[in-house]
Design a protein around this motif. Structure first.
Motif, PDB file in Angstrom:
ATOM      1  N   MET A   1      53.939 -33.946 -20.776  1.00 11.88           N
ATOM      2  CA  MET A   1      53.010 -33.818 -19.682  1.00 11.88           C
ATOM      3  C   MET A   1      52.458 -35.196 -19.337  1.00 11.88           C
ATOM      4  O   MET A   1      52.072 -35.948 -20.204  1.00 11.88           O
ATOM      5  CB  MET A   1      51.878 -32.875 -20.096  1.00 11.88           C
TER       6      MET A   1
ATOM      7  N   LYS B   1      49.875 -37.962 -18.069  1.00  7.99           N
ATOM      8  CA  LYS B   1      48.422 -38.099 -18.151  1.00  7.99           C
ATOM      9  C   LYS B   1      47.885 -38.634 -16.830  1.00  7.99           C
ATOM     10  O   LYS B   1      48.251 -39.707 -16.391  1.00  7.99           O
ATOM     11  CB  LYS B   1      48.039 -39.030 -19.290  1.00  7.99           C
TER      12      LYS B   1
ATOM     13  N   ARG C   1      44.927 -33.593 -22.150  1.00  5.87           N
ATOM     14  CA  ARG C   1      46.098 -32.861 -21.660  1.00  5.87           C
ATOM     15  C   ARG C   1      46.905 -32.159 -22.746  1.00  5.87           C
ATOM     16  O   ARG C   1      47.444 -31.099 -22.507  1.00  5.87           O
ATOM     17  CB  ARG C   1      47.035 -33.808 -20.903  1.00  5.87           C
ATOM     18  N   THR C   2      47.028 -32.749 -23.914  1.00  2.00           N
ATOM     19  CA  THR C   2      47.903 -32.164 -24.924  1.00  2.00           C
ATOM     20  C   THR C   2      47.110 -31.296 -25.888  1.00  2.00           C
ATOM     21  O   THR C   2      45.890 -31.387 -25.989  1.00  2.00           O
ATOM     22  CB  THR C   2      48.625 -33.266 -25.728  1.00  2.00           C
TER      23      THR C   2
ATOM     24  N   SER D   1      38.597 -29.562 -19.907  1.00  4.70           N
ATOM     25  CA  SER D   1      39.996 -29.941 -20.100  1.00  4.70           C
ATOM     26  C   SER D   1      40.828 -28.744 -20.542  1.00  4.70           C
ATOM     27  O   SER D   1      41.924 -28.512 -20.037  1.00  4.70           O
ATOM     28  CB  SER D   1      40.102 -31.050 -21.147  1.00  4.70           C
TER      29      SER D   1
ATOM     30  N   VAL E   1      43.990 -27.080 -18.450  1.00  4.88           N
ATOM     31  CA  VAL E   1      45.317 -26.989 -19.056  1.00  4.88           C
ATOM     32  C   VAL E   1      45.733 -25.529 -19.193  1.00  4.88           C
ATOM     33  O   VAL E   1      46.883 -25.172 -18.949  1.00  4.88           O
ATOM     34  CB  VAL E   1      45.358 -27.727 -20.416  1.00  4.88           C
TER      35      VAL E   1
END
Length: 98
Positions: A1, A3, A9-10, A57, A61
């Motif tokens: 993915m 950034k 993000r992860t 976040s 996501v």
């Protein structure tokens, strides 16, 4: 993915943010129990922002990729954001005399 922006993000980043938020809540409780009002207020304000950032976040996501973020992570970060955010708001109100 890829950034983009400031959000995590992860899954590893989100789990790290949740752990940091949890540690911040424990530090807040310890400082409050020891009677360190100024320290407790500072801790809840700083870690409250981190908890809200982690929750936002996770929500972003989760909306894009339901496999990456479990409901446990989403609800857990939401609960920490609510607890630390409420403590931060009440601390600020108390310091301002409102």
């Amino acid at each position: 993915m890829k950034k983009k922006g400031l959000l995590l993000r992860t899954e590893k980043q989100l789990n790290g943010g949740a752990i940091v938020s949890g540690v911040g809540f424990l530090l807040y409780l310890a400082a409050k129990a020891l009677g360190w009002e100024t320290t407790a207020g500072s801790v809840c304000c700083v870690f409250g922002l981190i908890a809200v950032w982690t929750f936002l976040s996770a929500a972003v996501v989760r909306k894009k990729d339901k496999e990456t973020v479990s409901y446990n992570l989403l609800w857990g970060t939401g609960a920490l954001a609510l607890l630390l955010g409420a403590c931060a708001v009440l601390t600020i109100r108390q310091r301002l005399g409102l």
